[in-house]
Design an enzyme around this catalytic site. Structure first.
Site, mmCIF file in Angstrom:
data_model
loop_
_atom_site.group_PDB
_atom_site.id
_atom_site.type_symbol
_atom_site.label_atom_id
_atom_site.label_comp_id
_atom_site.label_asym_id
_atom_site.label_seq_id
_atom_site.Cartn_x
_atom_site.Cartn_y
_atom_site.Cartn_z
ATOM 1 C CE1 TYR A 1 -4.231 -2.047 5.088
ATOM 2 C CE2 TYR A 1 -3.365 -0.060 4.510
ATOM 3 C CZ TYR A 1 -3.989 -1.050 4.028
ATOM 4 O OH TYR A 1 -4.326 -1.206 2.817
ATOM 5 C CB SER B 1 -0.720 -0.033 1.194
ATOM 6 O OG SER B 1 -1.468 1.276 1.625
HETATM 7 P P1 NAD Z 1 -11.404 -6.294 0.050
HETATM 8 O O1 NAD Z 1 -12.210 -6.259 1.367
HETATM 9 O O2 NAD Z 1 -12.192 -6.177 -1.213
HETATM 10 O O3 NAD Z 1 -10.865 -7.896 -0.070
HETATM 11 C C1 NAD Z 1 -9.928 -8.496 1.031
HETATM 12 C C2 NAD Z 1 -9.940 -9.918 0.610
HETATM 13 O O4 NAD Z 1 -9.066 -10.699 1.629
HETATM 14 C C3 NAD Z 1 -11.265 -10.563 0.243
HETATM 15 O O5 NAD Z 1 -11.190 -11.828 -0.742
HETATM 16 C C4 NAD Z 1 -11.626 -11.354 1.618
HETATM 17 O O6 NAD Z 1 -12.286 -12.522 1.818
HETATM 18 C C5 NAD Z 1 -10.098 -11.569 1.990
HETATM 19 N N1 NAD Z 1 -9.751 -11.972 3.543
HETATM 20 C C6 NAD Z 1 -9.955 -11.077 4.484
HETATM 21 N N2 NAD Z 1 -9.907 -11.930 5.846
HETATM 22 C C7 NAD Z 1 -9.112 -13.121 5.329
HETATM 23 C C8 NAD Z 1 -8.511 -14.106 6.098
HETATM 24 N N3 NAD Z 1 -8.583 -14.005 7.368
HETATM 25 N N4 NAD Z 1 -8.113 -15.195 5.320
HETATM 26 C C9 NAD Z 1 -8.358 -15.021 4.015
HETATM 27 N N5 NAD Z 1 -8.773 -14.342 3.114
HETATM 28 C C10 NAD Z 1 -9.055 -13.155 3.860
HETATM 29 O O7 NAD Z 1 -10.137 -5.456 0.062
HETATM 30 P P2 NAD Z 1 -9.068 -4.833 -1.036
HETATM 31 O O8 NAD Z 1 -9.431 -3.347 -1.162
HETATM 32 O O9 NAD Z 1 -9.320 -5.393 -2.439
HETATM 33 O O10 NAD Z 1 -7.750 -5.073 -0.658
HETATM 34 C C11 NAD Z 1 -6.922 -6.203 -1.134
HETATM 35 C C12 NAD Z 1 -5.272 -5.807 -0.522
HETATM 36 O O11 NAD Z 1 -5.020 -4.444 -1.046
HETATM 37 C C13 NAD Z 1 -5.227 -5.664 0.706
HETATM 38 O O12 NAD Z 1 -3.863 -6.102 1.297
HETATM 39 C C14 NAD Z 1 -5.367 -4.110 1.062
HETATM 40 O O13 NAD Z 1 -4.458 -3.861 2.388
HETATM 41 C C15 NAD Z 1 -4.598 -3.750 -0.207
HETATM 42 N N6 NAD Z 1 -4.780 -2.091 -0.575
HETATM 43 C C16 NAD Z 1 -6.141 -1.720 -0.850
HETATM 44 C C17 NAD Z 1 -6.294 -0.288 -1.049
HETATM 45 C C18 NAD Z 1 -7.822 0.140 -1.300
HETATM 46 O O14 NAD Z 1 -7.772 1.633 -1.413
HETATM 47 N N7 NAD Z 1 -8.754 -0.838 -1.452
HETATM 48 C C19 NAD Z 1 -5.252 0.507 -1.215
HETATM 49 C C20 NAD Z 1 -4.024 0.129 -0.875
HETATM 50 C C21 NAD Z 1 -3.871 -1.389 -0.481
#
Ligand code: NAD
Length: 258
Positions: A153, A140
């Site tokens: 985080y 991130s």
């Molecule tokens: P999201 O909530 O849409 O998806 C999260 C995924 O992780 C889902 O498939 C969920 O089922 C899975 N998950 C949650 N807990 C779990 C567990 N204990 N075991 C297995 N799977 C589990 O989130 P996203 O926004 O797609 O985030 C994905 C990644 O991208 C994360 O690591 C997040 O930190 C990172 N990220 C997101 C953003 C943003 O703005 N959305 C920005 C930077 C980084």
């Protein structure tokens, strides 16, 4: 037979976008994630339309190291070695450090950081044996800079970038790379609560709440898309990217340039 790609947390958001992009590139996908069975079925069917070999689903809770060991051993034994590992599963919880719930800290470190250590250590022997491996850690902007009210985080994502560099150095002489992608705001379920809180605090619509978040940090004032993150991941898996390793690549509309 198609090479295997495991994308953790791929039943939603960024992980699903990456899984689709890798399926289009010809990989056989292993999807993972928790939650609503209907959403999981939907993700599997979206990915299955994009590749000839049907995707595999593992419902492993990645906060549990023993469950990760069992799941990966079963896959390697019954399906084959994992060539591409995308450590994407992650969670968020906001609050100031002095009030931050201890159980949330432990959960976030377990999922956002320790799970990537476990999957990496378990996939590397087969990657070395095949002389091919691509590890992509979805960190991130918060792996590069901090914001208030996100201590676990920010710590987990800085740690993930450290793990990325350490793994890259240890695998540099093999045909294995390990890189981190550092997205800025990307519209997925993960940031929905933050958009809603911002909208409620300012008494504005949800749409304007999203705009307010962007205006504060992301100079492009546009959300990153999951397709863009999928395309970069796919590029990192190509031979053209074989000399990119240990890098942390921001995809953040200029956030970390400030
Ligand atoms: P999201 O909530 O849409 O998806 C999260 C995924 O992780 C889902 O498939 C969920 O089922 C899975 N998950 C949650 N807990 C779990 C567990 N204990 N075991 C297995 N799977 C589990 O989130 P996203 O926004 O797609 O985030 C994905 C990644 O991208 C994360 O690591 C997040 O930190 C990172 N990220 C997101 C953003 C943003 O703005 N959305 C920005 C930077 C980084």
């Amino acid at each position: 037979m198609a090479r295997l790609a495991l994308v953790t947390g791929s039943t939603s958001g960024i992980g699903l976008g990456i899984a689709k992009s890798l399926a289009e590139a010809g990989y056989r996908l292993i999807l993972n994630g928790l939650g609503d069975p209907g959403a999981i079925d939907q993700a599997l069917s979206e990915v299955s339309t994009l590749c000839s070999e049907s995707p595999i689903y593992i419902g492993t809770d990645l906060t549990q190291p023993r469950a990760i060991e069992v799941a990966l051993a079963e896959i390697i034994e019954s399906v084959g070695p994992i060539s591409v590992l995308v450590n994407n599963a992650g969670m968020q919880h906001t609050g100031p450090v002095e009030d931050f719930p201890v159980d949330k800290w432990d959960q976030i470190i377990a999922l956002n950081l320790s799970a990537a250590f476990h999957t990496t250590r378990l996939c590397l022997p087969e990657m070395k044996a095949q002389d091919f491996g691509r590890i992509i850690n979805i960190a991130s902007v918060h792996g590069l800079v901090a914001s208030t009210n996100k201590p676990a985080y920010v710590a987990s994502k800085h740690g993930l970038i450290g793990l990325t560099k350490a793994t890259a150095l240890e695998t540099a002489e093999a045909n294995i790379t390990c890189n981190a992608i550092c997205p800025g705001w990307t519209e997925t379920p993960l940031i929905q609560a933050q958009i809603e809180t911002r909208a409620a605090d300012l008494n504005i619509s949800i749409e304007d709440g999203g705009r307010a978040l962007l205006a504060e940090k992301q100079p492009s004032k546009r959300f990153v898309t999951t397709d863009q993150l999928g395309a970069l991941t796919r590029f990192l898996c190509t031979d053209a990217a074989s000399q990119i390793t240990g890098a942390s690549l921001p995809v953040d509309g200029g956030w970390t340039a400030q």
